[in-house]
Design a protein around this motif. Structure first.
Motif, short mmCIF file in Angstrom:
data_model
loop_
_atom_site.label_atom_id
_atom_site.label_comp_id
_atom_site.label_asym_id
_atom_site.label_seq_id
_atom_site.Cartn_x
_atom_site.Cartn_y
_atom_site.Cartn_z
N SER A 32 0.82 -1.21 0.00
CA SER A 32 0.00 0.00 0.00
C SER A 32 0.86 1.26 0.00
CB SER A 32 -0.92 0.02 1.23
OG SER A 32 -1.74 -1.13 1.26
N ALA A 33 0.32 2.29 -0.65
CA ALA A 33 0.97 3.61 -0.58
C ALA A 33 0.62 4.31 0.73
CB ALA A 33 0.54 4.46 -1.77
N GLY A 34 -0.51 3.96 1.30
CA GLY A 34 -0.95 4.54 2.57
C GLY A 34 -2.08 3.70 3.13
N ILE A 35 -2.33 3.85 4.42
CA ILE A 35 -3.32 3.02 5.10
C ILE A 35 -4.25 3.90 5.93
CG2 ILE A 35 -3.68 1.21 6.84
CD1 ILE A 35 -0.87 0.14 6.00
N ILE A 36 -5.54 3.70 5.75
CA ILE A 36 -6.55 4.33 6.60
C ILE A 36 -7.03 3.24 7.54
CG2 ILE A 36 -8.77 5.52 6.66
CD1 ILE A 36 -7.99 6.35 3.66
N ALA A 37 -6.77 3.39 8.81
CA ALA A 37 -6.89 2.28 9.76
C ALA A 37 -8.01 2.50 10.76
CB ALA A 37 -5.56 2.08 10.50
N THR A 38 -9.12 1.79 10.58
CA THR A 38 -10.10 1.73 11.65
C THR A 38 -9.76 0.57 12.58
OG1 THR A 38 -11.71 2.39 9.95
CG2 THR A 38 -12.56 1.96 12.14
N ARG A 39 -9.22 -0.49 12.02
CA ARG A 39 -8.76 -1.61 12.84
C ARG A 39 -7.45 -1.25 13.55
NH1 ARG A 39 -11.73 -5.88 14.65
NH2 ARG A 39 -13.31 -6.41 13.12
N PHE A 40 -7.38 -1.60 14.82
CA PHE A 40 -6.20 -1.31 15.64
C PHE A 40 -4.91 -1.83 15.00
CE2 PHE A 40 -3.19 -2.66 18.92
CZ PHE A 40 -3.08 -1.54 19.72
N HIS A 41 -4.93 -3.08 14.55
CA HIS A 41 -3.69 -3.65 14.04
C HIS A 41 -3.36 -3.24 12.60
CE1 HIS A 41 -3.52 -6.34 17.64
NE2 HIS A 41 -2.29 -5.91 17.54
N LYS A 98 4.51 2.94 6.64
CA LYS A 98 3.54 3.53 5.73
C LYS A 98 2.86 4.73 6.39
CE LYS A 98 4.12 0.15 2.79
NZ LYS A 98 4.70 0.38 1.45
N PRO A 99 2.44 5.72 5.60
CA PRO A 99 1.60 6.77 6.17
C PRO A 99 0.28 6.14 6.65
CG PRO A 99 2.42 7.39 3.99
CD PRO A 99 2.74 5.94 4.17
N VAL A 100 -0.13 6.50 7.86
CA VAL A 100 -1.35 5.92 8.44
C VAL A 100 -2.25 7.04 8.95
CG1 VAL A 100 -2.31 4.47 10.27
CG2 VAL A 100 -0.19 3.77 9.11
N TYR A 101 -3.53 6.93 8.59
CA TYR A 101 -4.54 7.82 9.17
C TYR A 101 -5.45 6.97 10.03
CZ TYR A 101 -8.09 11.39 9.79
OH TYR A 101 -8.94 12.31 10.35
N PRO A 102 -5.35 7.05 11.37
CA PRO A 102 -6.21 6.24 12.24
C PRO A 102 -7.60 6.86 12.41
CG PRO A 102 -4.09 6.80 13.28
CD PRO A 102 -4.28 7.72 12.13
N ILE A 103 -8.62 5.99 12.38
CA ILE A 103 -9.97 6.35 12.76
C ILE A 103 -10.27 5.57 14.03
CG2 ILE A 103 -12.41 6.35 12.11
CD1 ILE A 103 -11.54 6.42 9.17
N LEU A 104 -10.33 6.25 15.15
CA LEU A 104 -10.35 5.60 16.46
C LEU A 104 -11.76 5.16 16.84
CD1 LEU A 104 -7.66 7.18 16.36
CD2 LEU A 104 -7.95 7.66 18.79
N TYR A 105 -11.95 3.85 16.98
CA TYR A 105 -13.23 3.34 17.46
C TYR A 105 -13.15 2.96 18.94
CZ TYR A 105 -11.50 -1.50 17.36
OH TYR A 105 -10.80 -2.66 17.59
N SER A 106 -11.95 3.01 19.51
CA SER A 106 -11.76 2.61 20.90
C SER A 106 -10.63 3.43 21.50
CB SER A 106 -11.43 1.12 20.97
OG SER A 106 -10.95 0.77 22.26
N SER A 107 -10.71 3.64 22.81
CA SER A 107 -9.66 4.39 23.50
C SER A 107 -8.32 3.67 23.46
CB SER A 107 -10.07 4.64 24.96
OG SER A 107 -10.32 3.42 25.64
N MET A 121 -6.77 2.59 20.97
CA MET A 121 -5.95 3.12 19.88
C MET A 121 -5.28 4.42 20.32
SD MET A 121 -8.47 2.31 16.63
CE MET A 121 -7.24 2.62 15.33
N PHE A 122 -6.04 5.28 20.99
CA PHE A 122 -5.46 6.54 21.46
C PHE A 122 -4.35 6.30 22.47
CE2 PHE A 122 -5.29 10.08 24.48
CZ PHE A 122 -4.96 11.10 23.61
N HIS A 123 -4.55 5.36 23.38
CA HIS A 123 -3.54 5.10 24.40
C HIS A 123 -2.22 4.65 23.77
CE1 HIS A 123 -6.41 5.82 27.46
NE2 HIS A 123 -7.04 4.67 27.39
N VAL A 124 -2.28 3.81 22.76
CA VAL A 124 -1.05 3.35 22.10
C VAL A 124 -0.42 4.47 21.29
CG1 VAL A 124 -0.12 1.76 20.36
CG2 VAL A 124 -1.70 0.92 22.11
N MET A 125 -1.24 5.26 20.60
CA MET A 125 -0.71 6.42 19.89
C MET A 125 0.02 7.36 20.85
SD MET A 125 -4.08 7.03 17.49
CE MET A 125 -3.80 8.78 17.35
#
Length: 377
Positions: free
Chosen positions: A273-282, A292-301, A303-307
């Motif tokens: 992939s050239a980039g990843i839009i990630a709703t899934r944590f992994h 890779k460039p990643v844009y996270p969409i956080l469905y759970s806290s 993800m934020f804690h690890v970020m």
């Protein structure tokens, strides 16, 4: 060979299957026993040290009916692990408070046997809102041989317990894959929001936003790959809904991929992939591993804690702010470098620090980082 019982989430979720793969490959001279559907024999056919006790066989289905009806999980588990020398529970979101949490607590207790080491690895704790949920689990955890959480928020909840440690997510140990396909592809890992109670009314806006993002990148000359990580959690339904919203003229630029029995296939697609839009944590974690460039969409806290733990400074959104999301926000993220994760890759191996000792595995020369504590932050 020592024999170890594994407790894991066995509903065909990519992230959890990677946990199983990583631990079995780390200890090739140890036999692991996993209670799981028969298709897991196909998923892990290259792991000769993993024995699958088929949970969907007739014998086990009958046993499960009796176990659930009469709460006899301790009998089932003692039957399955009677020859094992220790147990390992490995996973991520293992302790989320649900409506049936007291019943699930009995299962958590049944996994543990007196005078047999129990290792809890890779998890985060919560979210929860009932204080009893926390105190009841803490009472159980205090007798475990070893507990290693994957983010500092969970670690701090239990840091006064002797066996509790902290290390980066286990999946950070995955080796880097080289890209084999150099097409312009944006991969989007999707979920069906309403599977989760706190996102019950978010399907429509989520599907609309993913559709808008897909069309934006198609107009920029990209192909879009929609990824399902877990059929059991209805990711394929989400893909179907999103594709149905994309005009016929653009659909030829939309590809789909459904994880089932081959982790390497979907890992390679992420590597390409050239980039990843990630709703899934992994999807987020793997994207960082592959730089890779990643844009996270956080469905759970979680993800934020690890970020927060790794110092991620890129753009992201969560479901509370999803209505404000514009594809240009995502495009900006696709132009940013991935965060360095060399420290996390080494630190991640500390999940297995105590299990290494128990199984007599000599640590590699690079396995030198001490387990982190909150003072390292």
């Amino acid at each position: 060979m020592k024999k170890i019982r594994i407790y894991a989430y066995t509903h065909g979720n990519l992230g959890d299957d990677l946990f199983i793969k990583i631990i079995c490959e780390r200890y090739p001279d140890t036999t692991f026993v996993l209670y799981a559907p028969r298709h897991y024999r196909t998923t892990f056919q290259n792991l000769p040290n993993l024995v699958i006790a088929p949970s969907d066989s007739l014998m086990y289905r009958i046993a499960n009916l009796l176990v659930r009806k009469f709460n006899l999980y301790f009998l089932l588990y003692r039957w399955l692990d009677k020859d094992c020398e220790a147990s390992v529970q490995i996973g991520g979101s293992l302790f989320i408070q649900g409506e049936q949490w007291r019943k699930e607590l009995q299962i958590t207790k049944a996994m543990r046997r007196k005078k047999r080491p129990f290792f809890l690895l890779g998890a985060n704790f919560g979210p929860y809102d009932d204080p009893d949920f926390y105190t009841e689990h803490k009472r159980i955890f205090q007798d475990d041989q070893d507990i290693c959480f994957r983010e500092e928020h969970s670690y701090k909840l239990f840091q006064d317990l002797k066996p509790v440690r902290l290390a980066a997510d286990i999946v950070f140990q995955l080796p880097v894959k080289k890209a084999l396909n150099h097409k312009k592809v944006i991969s989007i890992s999707v979920i069906k929001p309403s599977v989760r109670k706190h996102l019950a009314d978010m399907d429509t806006i989520y599907y609309a936003k993913i559709k808008d993002i897909a069309l934006f990148f198609i107009e920029q000359g990209y192909e879009v790959l929609l990824l399902s990580f877990c059929a059991y959690e209805e990711d394929p339904i989400a893909i179907k809904e999103i594709v149905s919203r994309i005009p016929e003229t653009a659909r030829k630029k939309v590809k789909t991929s459904y994880y089932k029995n081959n982790p390497e296939e979907i890992l390679q697609q992420l590597a390409d992939s050239a980039g990843i839009i990630a709703t899934r944590f992994h999807a987020m974690i793997i994207g960082w591993i592959y730089q890779k460039p990643v844009y996270p969409i956080l469905y759970s806290s979680k993800m934020f804690h690890v970020m927060e733990d790794i110092g991620f400074t890129g753009h992201y959104t969560d479901f509370a702010q999803l209505h404000k999301l514009h594809p240009l926000d995502v495009q900006q993220s696709m132009e940013m470098a991935a965060p360095p994760i060399s420290k996390e890759k080494v630190d991640s191996e500390n999940h297995f620090k105590e299990l290494d000792v128990f199984l007599g595995r000599k640590r590699n020369q690079d396995d030198h980082l001490q387990t982190r504590s909150s003072s390292d932050k």
